[in-house]
Design an enzyme around this catalytic site. Structure first.
Site, PDB file in Angstrom:
ATOM      1  N   HIS A 143      22.308  16.284  10.461  1.00  0.00           N
ATOM      2  CA  HIS A 143      22.992  15.135   9.877  1.00  0.00           C
ATOM      3  C   HIS A 143      24.389  15.077  10.492  1.00  0.00           C
ATOM      4  O   HIS A 143      25.125  16.071  10.449  1.00  0.00           O
ATOM      5  CB  HIS A 143      23.184  15.300   8.365  1.00  0.00           C
ATOM      6  CG  HIS A 143      21.930  15.321   7.551  1.00  0.00           C
ATOM      7  ND1 HIS A 143      21.516  14.237   6.801  1.00  0.00           N
ATOM      8  CD2 HIS A 143      21.020  16.297   7.322  1.00  0.00           C
ATOM      9  CE1 HIS A 143      20.399  14.556   6.146  1.00  0.00           C
ATOM     10  NE2 HIS A 143      20.082  15.803   6.441  1.00  0.00           N
ATOM     11  N   HIS A 199      16.473  18.447  11.794  1.00  0.00           N
ATOM     12  CA  HIS A 199      17.370  17.324  12.058  1.00  0.00           C
ATOM     13  C   HIS A 199      18.788  17.719  11.707  1.00  0.00           C
ATOM     14  O   HIS A 199      19.033  18.366  10.689  1.00  0.00           O
ATOM     15  CB  HIS A 199      16.953  16.080  11.265  1.00  0.00           C
ATOM     16  CG  HIS A 199      16.692  16.341   9.809  1.00  0.00           C
ATOM     17  ND1 HIS A 199      15.518  16.900   9.368  1.00  0.00           N
ATOM     18  CD2 HIS A 199      17.454  16.137   8.710  1.00  0.00           C
ATOM     19  CE1 HIS A 199      15.572  17.030   8.053  1.00  0.00           C
ATOM     20  NE2 HIS A 199      16.741  16.584   7.624  1.00  0.00           N
ATOM     21  N   ASN A 241      20.243  20.999   6.701  1.00  0.00           N
ATOM     22  CA  ASN A 241      19.670  21.510   5.466  1.00  0.00           C
ATOM     23  C   ASN A 241      18.429  22.323   5.824  1.00  0.00           C
ATOM     24  O   ASN A 241      17.592  21.875   6.614  1.00  0.00           O
ATOM     25  CB  ASN A 241      19.290  20.356   4.530  1.00  0.00           C
ATOM     26  CG  ASN A 241      20.505  19.622   4.011  1.00  0.00           C
ATOM     27  OD1 ASN A 241      21.552  20.210   3.785  1.00  0.00           O
ATOM     28  ND2 ASN A 241      20.377  18.318   3.818  1.00  0.00           N
ATOM     29  N   CYS A 245       8.277  12.863  13.566  1.00  0.00           N
ATOM     30  CA  CYS A 245       7.433  12.731  14.761  1.00  0.00           C
ATOM     31  C   CYS A 245       7.003  11.274  14.926  1.00  0.00           C
ATOM     32  O   CYS A 245       6.974  10.754  16.048  1.00  0.00           O
ATOM     33  CB  CYS A 245       6.203  13.635  14.667  1.00  0.00           C
ATOM     34  SG  CYS A 245       6.519  15.378  15.029  1.00  0.00           S
ATOM     35  N   ASP A 292      20.412   7.204   9.213  1.00  0.00           N
ATOM     36  CA  ASP A 292      19.739   7.623   7.981  1.00  0.00           C
ATOM     37  C   ASP A 292      19.474   6.389   7.120  1.00  0.00           C
ATOM     38  O   ASP A 292      20.337   5.514   6.978  1.00  0.00           O
ATOM     39  CB  ASP A 292      20.607   8.634   7.226  1.00  0.00           C
ATOM     40  CG  ASP A 292      19.809   9.395   6.176  1.00  0.00           C
ATOM     41  OD1 ASP A 292      19.608  10.606   6.354  1.00  0.00           O
ATOM     42  OD2 ASP A 292      19.388   8.771   5.171  1.00  0.00           O
ATOM     43  N   CYS A 335       4.027  14.143  10.030  1.00  0.00           N
ATOM     44  CA  CYS A 335       5.487  14.302  10.071  1.00  0.00           C
ATOM     45  C   CYS A 335       6.175  12.953  10.297  1.00  0.00           C
ATOM     46  O   CYS A 335       5.962  12.298  11.324  1.00  0.00           O
ATOM     47  CB  CYS A 335       5.878  15.276  11.187  1.00  0.00           C
ATOM     48  SG  CYS A 335       7.665  15.384  11.412  1.00  0.00           S
ATOM     49  N   HIS A 355      10.978  18.524   9.866  1.00  0.00           N
ATOM     50  CA  HIS A 355      11.157  18.394  11.318  1.00  0.00           C
ATOM     51  C   HIS A 355      12.673  18.508  11.479  1.00  0.00           C
ATOM     52  O   HIS A 355      13.408  17.651  10.962  1.00  0.00           O
ATOM     53  CB  HIS A 355      10.621  17.045  11.796  1.00  0.00           C
ATOM     54  CG  HIS A 355      10.781  16.781  13.272  1.00  0.00           C
ATOM     55  ND1 HIS A 355       9.761  16.254  14.054  1.00  0.00           N
ATOM     56  CD2 HIS A 355      11.845  16.927  14.107  1.00  0.00           C
ATOM     57  CE1 HIS A 355      10.189  16.107  15.299  1.00  0.00           C
ATOM     58  NE2 HIS A 355      11.464  16.495  15.353  1.00  0.00           N
ATOM     59  N   HIS A 362       8.484  18.971  17.700  1.00  0.00           N
ATOM     60  CA  HIS A 362       8.439  19.301  16.272  1.00  0.00           C
ATOM     61  C   HIS A 362       8.672  20.790  16.053  1.00  0.00           C
ATOM     62  O   HIS A 362       7.898  21.634  16.526  1.00  0.00           O
ATOM     63  CB  HIS A 362       7.080  18.911  15.677  1.00  0.00           C
ATOM     64  CG  HIS A 362       6.974  19.233  14.216  1.00  0.00           C
ATOM     65  ND1 HIS A 362       7.250  18.310  13.236  1.00  0.00           N
ATOM     66  CD2 HIS A 362       6.682  20.393  13.577  1.00  0.00           C
ATOM     67  CE1 HIS A 362       7.117  18.886  12.054  1.00  0.00           C
ATOM     68  NE2 HIS A 362       6.765  20.154  12.235  1.00  0.00           N
ATOM     69  N   GLY A 391      18.040  21.226  -0.032  1.00  0.00           N
ATOM     70  CA  GLY A 391      17.910  19.777   0.092  1.00  0.00           C
ATOM     71  C   GLY A 391      17.086  19.306   1.266  1.00  0.00           C
ATOM     72  O   GLY A 391      17.033  18.103   1.531  1.00  0.00           O
TER      73      GLY A 391
HETATM   74  P1  AMP Z   1      16.940  16.275   4.534  1.00  0.00           P
HETATM   75  O1  AMP Z   1      17.011  15.969   3.058  1.00  0.00           O
HETATM   76  O2  AMP Z   1      18.039  17.152   5.052  1.00  0.00           O
HETATM   77  O3  AMP Z   1      15.556  16.797   4.922  1.00  0.00           O
HETATM   78  O4  AMP Z   1      17.162  14.904   5.268  1.00  0.00           O
HETATM   79  C1  AMP Z   1      16.172  13.929   5.388  1.00  0.00           C
HETATM   80  C2  AMP Z   1      16.897  12.630   5.563  1.00  0.00           C
HETATM   81  O5  AMP Z   1      15.982  11.696   6.083  1.00  0.00           O
HETATM   82  C3  AMP Z   1      17.448  12.046   4.255  1.00  0.00           C
HETATM   83  O6  AMP Z   1      18.866  11.913   4.369  1.00  0.00           O
HETATM   84  C4  AMP Z   1      16.748  10.700   4.156  1.00  0.00           C
HETATM   85  O7  AMP Z   1      17.586   9.683   3.651  1.00  0.00           O
HETATM   86  C5  AMP Z   1      16.350  10.440   5.587  1.00  0.00           C
HETATM   87  N1  AMP Z   1      15.197   9.575   5.759  1.00  0.00           N
HETATM   88  C6  AMP Z   1      14.035   9.594   5.068  1.00  0.00           C
HETATM   89  N2  AMP Z   1      13.192   8.657   5.538  1.00  0.00           N
HETATM   90  C7  AMP Z   1      13.845   8.028   6.561  1.00  0.00           C
HETATM   91  C8  AMP Z   1      13.493   6.977   7.453  1.00  0.00           C
HETATM   92  N3  AMP Z   1      12.298   6.356   7.408  1.00  0.00           N
HETATM   93  N4  AMP Z   1      14.417   6.574   8.374  1.00  0.00           N
HETATM   94  C9  AMP Z   1      15.626   7.189   8.430  1.00  0.00           C
HETATM   95  N5  AMP Z   1      16.010   8.203   7.626  1.00  0.00           N
HETATM   96  C10 AMP Z   1      15.126   8.621   6.701  1.00  0.00           C
HETATM   97 ZN    ZN Z   2       7.791  16.333  13.462  1.00  0.00          ZN
END
Ligand code: AMP
Ligand code: ZN
Length: 117
Positions: free
Chosen positions: A105, A103, A90, A12, A35, A9, A101, A51, A96
């Site tokens: 936004h 989160h 999401n 994580c 992000d 993950c 894990h 997680h 999307g």
């Molecule tokens: P989701 O599409 O809702 O699952 O959101 C995942 C988010 O994680 C996306 O907006 C990505 O741009 C962001 N993301 C992916 N990898 C990283 C990373 N290494 N550091 C920060 N954000 C990330």
């Molecule tokens: Zn996780």
């Protein structure tokens, strides 16, 4: 197992400091970072350190953590001086979700259309 760190993950790993991130705030139970592909001038992700795959699973397994995540959203919005912003969870690939894990936004700093795409 739900709540335990998962080896595969990304978030994580970010929480554990194994993958770098621009940290915004950290509490005992939550971690907030910018992000990597921002969709607004402020685009922060807030995760529980534990997680859980999505917000519904989190609410079932550890409802107090939903409150912790949302309280952090408010704290960060205040720090970023946002009086208008959007909070998005999401859930599922069709909506999307790409990282499984949970989160939140936090998006702000520009006008936001409604309905969203
Ligand atoms: P989701 O599409 O809702 O699952 O959101 C995942 C988010 O994680 C996306 O907006 C990505 O741009 C962001 N993301 C992916 N990898 C990283 C990373 N290494 N550091 C920060 N954000 C990330
Ligand atoms: Zn996780």
């Amino acid at each position: 197992m739900a709540g335990e760190p998962q080896d595969d993950c990304l978030f994580c790993k970010i929480v554990a400091g194994q993958v770098p991130a621009t940290v915004v705030r950290e509490t005992a139970t939550t971690f907030a970072f910018r992000d990597i592909n921002p969709q607004a001038p402020t685009h922060v992700l807030v995760v529980p350190k534990a997680h859980h795959r999505d917000v519904a699973a989190l609410a079932t397994a550890a409802p107090e953590l939903v409150g912790d995540v949302l309280r952090e959203i408010g704290e960060i919005a205040a720090e970023e001086k946002l009086d208008s912003y959007r909070t998005v969870f999401n859930t599922g690939t069709g909506a999307g979700q790409t990282v499984f894990h949970v989160h939140a936004h936090l998006l702000g700093g520009r006008g936001l259309e409604w309905p969203p795409g």
